[in-house]
Design a protein around this motif. Structure first.
Motif, short mmCIF file in Angstrom:
data_model
loop_
_atom_site.label_atom_id
_atom_site.label_comp_id
_atom_site.label_asym_id
_atom_site.label_seq_id
_atom_site.Cartn_x
_atom_site.Cartn_y
_atom_site.Cartn_z
N PRO A 175 -3.48 -3.26 5.97
CA PRO A 175 -2.10 -3.34 6.51
C PRO A 175 -2.47 -2.93 7.96
N VAL A 176 -3.46 -2.40 8.61
CA VAL A 176 -3.90 -1.88 10.10
C VAL A 176 -3.74 -3.30 11.09
N ARG B 76 1.03 10.50 8.75
CA ARG B 76 1.67 9.90 9.15
C ARG B 76 1.14 8.63 8.38
N TYR B 77 0.39 8.01 7.76
CA TYR B 77 -0.16 6.87 7.28
C TYR B 77 0.99 6.64 6.38
N GLY B 78 1.48 5.29 7.13
CA GLY B 78 2.45 5.18 5.93
C GLY B 78 4.22 5.32 6.36
N SER C 50 -5.10 8.95 13.03
CA SER C 50 -6.66 9.60 14.20
C SER C 50 -5.71 10.90 14.79
N THR C 51 -4.25 11.26 15.17
CA THR C 51 -3.07 12.41 15.50
C THR C 51 -2.90 13.09 13.91
N TYR D 70 0.68 -1.47 -0.19
CA TYR D 70 0.23 -0.03 0.08
C TYR D 70 0.62 1.18 -0.27
N ARG E 8 -7.25 9.30 8.42
CA ARG E 8 -6.69 6.71 8.35
C ARG E 8 -5.10 7.44 9.70
N SER F 246 6.10 7.23 17.37
CA SER F 246 5.06 7.84 16.69
C SER F 246 4.94 8.88 17.29
N SER F 247 5.09 9.64 18.36
CA SER F 247 4.60 11.21 19.22
C SER F 247 5.68 11.64 18.44
N PRO G 164 0.66 5.94 21.28
CA PRO G 164 0.88 7.29 20.77
C PRO G 164 0.21 7.67 19.93
N ASP G 165 -0.18 6.47 18.85
CA ASP G 165 -0.95 6.65 17.54
C ASP G 165 -2.57 7.07 17.73
N LEU G 166 -2.93 7.58 19.49
CA LEU G 166 -4.95 6.59 19.61
C LEU G 166 -4.58 8.03 20.28
N LEU G 167 -5.25 8.91 20.27
CA LEU G 167 -5.83 10.18 21.01
C LEU G 167 -6.28 10.06 22.13
N SER H 70 1.46 1.43 9.06
CA SER H 70 -0.42 0.79 9.14
C SER H 70 -0.48 1.62 10.31
N LEU H 71 -1.36 3.02 10.75
CA LEU H 71 -1.61 3.14 11.57
C LEU H 71 -3.21 3.21 12.60
N PRO H 72 -3.33 3.01 13.27
CA PRO H 72 -5.06 2.69 14.33
C PRO H 72 -5.63 3.35 13.44
N VAL H 73 -7.05 3.68 13.68
CA VAL H 73 -8.39 4.29 13.85
C VAL H 73 -9.79 3.99 15.04
N PHE H 74 -9.78 4.96 16.30
CA PHE H 74 -11.29 4.25 16.48
C PHE H 74 -12.41 3.33 15.86
#
Lengths: 494, 478
Positions: free
Chosen positions: B39-40, A200-202, A238-239, A103, A236, A208-209, B279-282, B47-51
């Motif tokens: 990918p998530v 930051r997606y990808g 959340s931050t 991706y 995609r 991460s922070s 850190p990837d989620l609020l 890849s990053l998580p989303v609620f």
């Protein structure tokens, strides 16, 4: 003047008025790569065919009268920790040497949609951990101003690609200085945007922070154009910041000389090259002459920044890099049982600096140490944020040196991690605070390598950075070269 | 010395969402391995998580159903460990700030009320599934991984150590399962792994306030297994203590074949998961308004339903329990009850013949139109048909859906009653069966039943049995 020497702004104009085609522009950069790359080695993967294909597609669209973005047809290089579908993305690590993402990162998606030809994936310190590209598992990139010196890092390949004219623009990533420090060492503009401004997606995570993608360019306008294209909300990530990006080019051009600029007083300037301080003062004088108010500003608690950073970033890294275990993708070290496979894969797949940080981070997060290390560092981070908040009540912008010294010799700090960590000392607190920070060329050191000025703005005020940087750009010393004249060693490339 | 058993449970529950906790992949069960993946949930680099807001709503709903206090601000943490089924080498979970704190579940055990308090309720993601070529990962030549389940939203419910036996643990789980089914948060299918339970168990001298050293029991795959495993483990610990030994803190595996608990290597019990904020989620922020809305939308709880069935319909314990456990059967009862007020009779029919027919035909609980059921019962009550005809008709209606009155007139099933019609039949049967008559006269009650059967057969099953009974007695005595 050859095409590769022109500004992006100019290339964009020439292409939209159909004076040149994207194929011609792209070919000019590909030729330049052929000429310079053997000496500096900025790329891990070259993609000339892909670049030309995109370029001719853009040219076809243009001749069909389709409305195109200003950056359509302008090529670029991308750091090799940003995922590209079907194109290997290595993070300059043996463990991902043959990893082909299925991706595209969000920024890559935007770039493809815009029609920007991809010239290649650039070298870096392994997993963006380092300040010299010496930690690349593959090879060290060289500083084009002095081939015996490092280009900085971790985004050294991207910085070198742009400063030598192999690419008009490049993307890097900055966790604790990885865009600004190499920009300073290579004499170009490098921006770390506000945390959350670019998706930051990808982007393969280091910490991460702190991780942010950002542009390299030869001038503030080019930098502003690329940021404008990439900044925006991504569902995609959340931050990522939910607001739309402003028009950075017009923000840059507004006359805005009423700003109050704070010149950063470092509590300790141990190990700072005296010429660095002179360069910053020279830049301050120049801005004062332009009408800006200049005064000293202090960020009292930033002394603890480096310590906090080297706990937070490795802690997150130790977790982010856990997934490289040989089970699903990447290098597999074999072994006759599970534990064996994990340790052989990770033992042989990661380089020494990555292992060092994984171990530091694992330690800092361990039961019994968490409070004393990770949690304490997070509290320091909060205090540092407060320092910035206070400072930005009185000042619109903060300036200071981008690096404590100009580029150092290859191998000089390779065996001394602490010395190496200190080369990011000017960049780290901005990253901890999440504020936007730009490195701009600030003249030359007497040894013939560039010096950099770092400009820091409140969150989401990138436009202000471009605005002030543009005063510096317009007042640059015409006697000084903008680009390095790469001095090819006798007998050609090694 | 006498010991008492102290048990706390950790329940993992799959939330009933269409998509996973942090990506839009489907949660459907039984798909080809590694097809519900992206990918998530594969944890691919970058890849990053989303609620998934639906998962959060269901978690809050479940928490509210359990009277757990929903937190306006909670947080996700990373639980770090290496295992092939964990694609990121960390599980995103809630450690320091769970979505809900406290709560309780009221049980009734042997007619005594029992309150089981909850510690917390939190959200986390499911791991993938390993399929070993051998029995376990240790003895296998190779193992395969299926990540279809990776990232499915799980709710973890942790109780306080309020349970005292394997039986109590089972009864608690049964009530919890019903509670969560009612709330709509989960389908609680243990066989599909959507409800799992681990237990902490220790012993202490009766009356002591101090908790003993505990063992953690895992791999209990049914409520019955929970009961058996905990009873076994309690006895194992008791024997050690009685013989002067001491318990070591460890994790035990329930062996379903051998019916014993087997201690695992103690190393595995002392993992350091190096939790830290994801850190990837609020932070997960909820608004009072949102919570109030979900609370208002909570359906009736099993306890409320039991009370209502008892008070509104005057049902007995067995029926109340059936109509609560089998919720749709209970719903059907209430639907028919809107138009038929002899609730006792209705309940008897539904839990008897109707339930039997449902099992025979495999149809769903609302298979028969309520109006037709009412019609049938009224025909019976009015004496238009007798009981056995009613049963036959019910069976037929289940299949054809035909109206009972119509079936009665079509097939001539109307009840035969009144002396005029019945007397000739009764007299004929008495005349034909002198032995039975004599037997009855000599005090054998059974003989009357035999004669009754003969008369019913003569009437084609349509005679009014009460009247036949009376007539037979009168005639024989004459």
């Amino acid at each position: 003047m050859k095409l590769y020497q022109k500004t992006v702004f100019e290339l964009s104009r020439l292409m939209s008025s159909r004076e040149v085609s994207s194929v011609e522009v792209t070919q000019s950069f590909l030729d330049r790569i052929e000429e310079v790359e053997p000496f500096v080695r900025a790329f891990i993967t070259h993609t000339p065919a892909m670049a030309l294909e995109t370029a001719s597609l853009v040219d076809r669209k243009r001749s069909n009268g389709e409305k195109l973005q200003p950056l359509a047809g302008v090529p670029l290089a991308i750091k090799d920790n940003i995922s590209t579908e079907g194109l290997r993305t290595t993070c300059a690590s043996k463990i991902l040497e043959n990893y082909i993402p299925p991706y595209d990162a969000t920024v890559v998606e935007i770039i493809k949609k815009t029609g920007m030809p991809l010239l290649g994936k650039t070298n870096m310190d392994e997993f963006a951990m380092g300040s010299s590209t010496e930690n690349s598992a593959f090879f060290t990139t060289r500083n084009p101003w002095d081939l015996e010196k490092v280009p900085g890092g971790s985004s050294g390949g991207s910085a070198v690609a742009v400063s030598t004219g192999m690419a008009p623009l490049a993307l890097g990533s900055d966790t604790g200085g990885s865009i600004r420090q190499p920009a300073s060492f290579c004499g170009l503009y490098g921006l770390r945007p506000t945390y959350g401004r670019i998706s930051r997606y990808g982007l393969i995570a280091f910490a991460s922070s702190l991780d942010q993608i950002g542009p390299f360019a030869m001038n503030p306008a080019d930098c502003a154009m690329l940021l404008g294209l990439l900044a925006g909300h991504d569902p995609r990530d959340s931050t990522s910041y939910p607001e739309k990006a402003p028009d950075y080019l017009s923000a840059m051009e507004n006359r805005n000389d009423k700003l109050k600029i704070g010149i950063l007083k470092h509590n300790s300037e141990n190990g700072f090259d005296p010429e660095v301080k002179d360069a910053v003062n020279r830049m301050a004088g120049l801005l004062e002459k332009e009408g800006f108010t200049i005064d000293q500003v202090e960020l009292p608690r930033t002394d603890y920044g480096l310590g906090a950073y080297y706990l937070i970033a490795p802690s997150e890294a130790s977790s982010n890099l856990g997934r490289y275990d040989g089970v699903r993708y990447g290098y597999n070290g074999g072994g006759d049982n599970l534990e064996n496979m994990f340790s052989r894969t990770r033992g042989a797949g990661f380089g020494p600096e990555v292992k060092r940080r994984i171990m530091i981070g694992t330690y800092a997060l361990s039961a019994g140490y968490y409070d004393a290390y990770y949690l304490k560092a997070m509290k320091v981070r909060t205090l540092i944020r407060q320092d910035y908040k206070e400072a930005f009540k009185k000042f619109d912008l903060i300036i200071g040196p981008a690096t404590p010294t100009p580029a150092f010799r290859i191998g000089e700090k390779a065996d001394d991690p602490l010395e190496m960590y200190l080369s990011d000392v000017c960049n780290i607190t901005d990253a901890l605070a999440g504020v936007p920070s730009l490195s701009a060329p600030a003249g030359m050191h007497s040894n013939g390598t560039p010096l950099g000025l770092q400009l820091t703005a409140p969150p989401f005020c990138e436009g202000r950075l471009f605005n002030v940087a543009n005063y510096i750009y317009r007042n640059r010393d015409p006697q000084l070269p903008e680009r390095p004249a790469v001095r090819f060693p006798e007998g050609g490339a090694e | 010395m006498e010991y008492e058993v102290v048990i706390g449970l950790e329940i993992h529950l799959e939330l009933q969402t269409q998509s996973k906790l942090f990506c839009s992949c489907s949660t459907s069960f039984g798909k080809e391995p590694n097809t519900n993946c992206c990918p998530v949930c594969l944890g691919l680099p970058g890849s990053l998580p989303v609620f998934n807001r639906k998962a959060i709503e269901l978690a809050v709903t479940a928490a509210l159903a359990l009277s757990s206090e929903v937190q306006l601000s909670s947080r996700f943490d990373r639980k770090n460990y290496h295992y092939p089924d964990l694609p990121k080498a960390y599980q995103v979970s809630q450690y320091e700030k769970p979505v809900a704190l406290g709560g309780c579940l009221k049980l009734e055990i042997d007619n005594e009320p029992k309150l089981v308090n909850l510690e917390r309720v939190h959200l986390e993601e499911e791991a993938g599934k390993l399929i070993h070529s051998g029995v376990s990962i240790l003895g296998s030549d190779y193992s395969l991984v299926d990540y279809n389940r990776a990232g499915i939203p799980l709710l973890e419910i942790v109780t306080k150590p309020d349970l005292c036996s394997g039986r109590e643990a089972r009864l608690f789980l049964e009530e919890l399962r019903m509670m969560l089914l009612y709330s709509g948060a989960s389908d609680c299918k243990m066989e599909e792994g959507s409800l799992r339970c681990d237990a902490n168990i220790s012993l202490r001298p009766r009356g002591s306030e101090v908790l003993g050293t505990k063992a953690e029991v895992k791999n209990m795959n049914s409520f019955r297994a929970v009961e058996m495993a905990l009873n076994y483990e309690a006895e194992r610990q008791r024997q050690i203590l009685v013989s002067g030994g001491s318990i070591i803190q460890q994790t035990c595996h329930w062996d379903e074949e051998e019916k014993i608990t087997i201690p695992l290597r103690s190393k595995e019990g002392s993992s350091d998961y190096r939790y830290f904020p994801e850190p990837d989620l609020l932070p997960l922020l909820l608004e009072e308004k949102e919570i109030r809305k979900l609370k208002a939308g909570l359906p009736e709880s099993p306890a409320e339903r039991r009370l209502r069935l008892r008070e509104e319909y005057g049902l007995g314990k067995r029926e109340v329990s059936l109509f609560t456990a089998n919720r749709s059967l209970g719903d059907y009862f209430e639907k028919v009850g809107l138009k038929y007020k002899d609730y006792g009779n209705l309940a008897r029919w539904i839990q008897g013949d109707y339930l039997y027919q449902l099992r025979e035909t495999g149809k769903s609980e609302d298979a028969l139109e309520p109006d037709k059921f009412v019609e049938l019962l009224v025909l019976l009550d009015n004496g238009d048909i007798n009981r056995s005809v009613a049963k036959e008709l019910l069976a037929e209606m289940m299949i054809s859906g035909e109206s009972p009155s119509r079936l009665v007139s079509e097939k001539g099933l109307k009840q035969i009653s009144g002396q005029d019609q019945l007397l000739p039949l009764v007299e004929k049967v008495i005349a034909e069966n002198p032995d039975a008559v004599n037997n009855y006269l000599s005090g054998k009650e059974k003989a009357l039943k035999f004669l009754m059967g003969k008369v019913m057969a003569q009437s084609g099953g349509r005679a009014d049995p009460g009247e036949v009974n009376k007539l037979l007695k009168n005639k024989i005595v004459e």
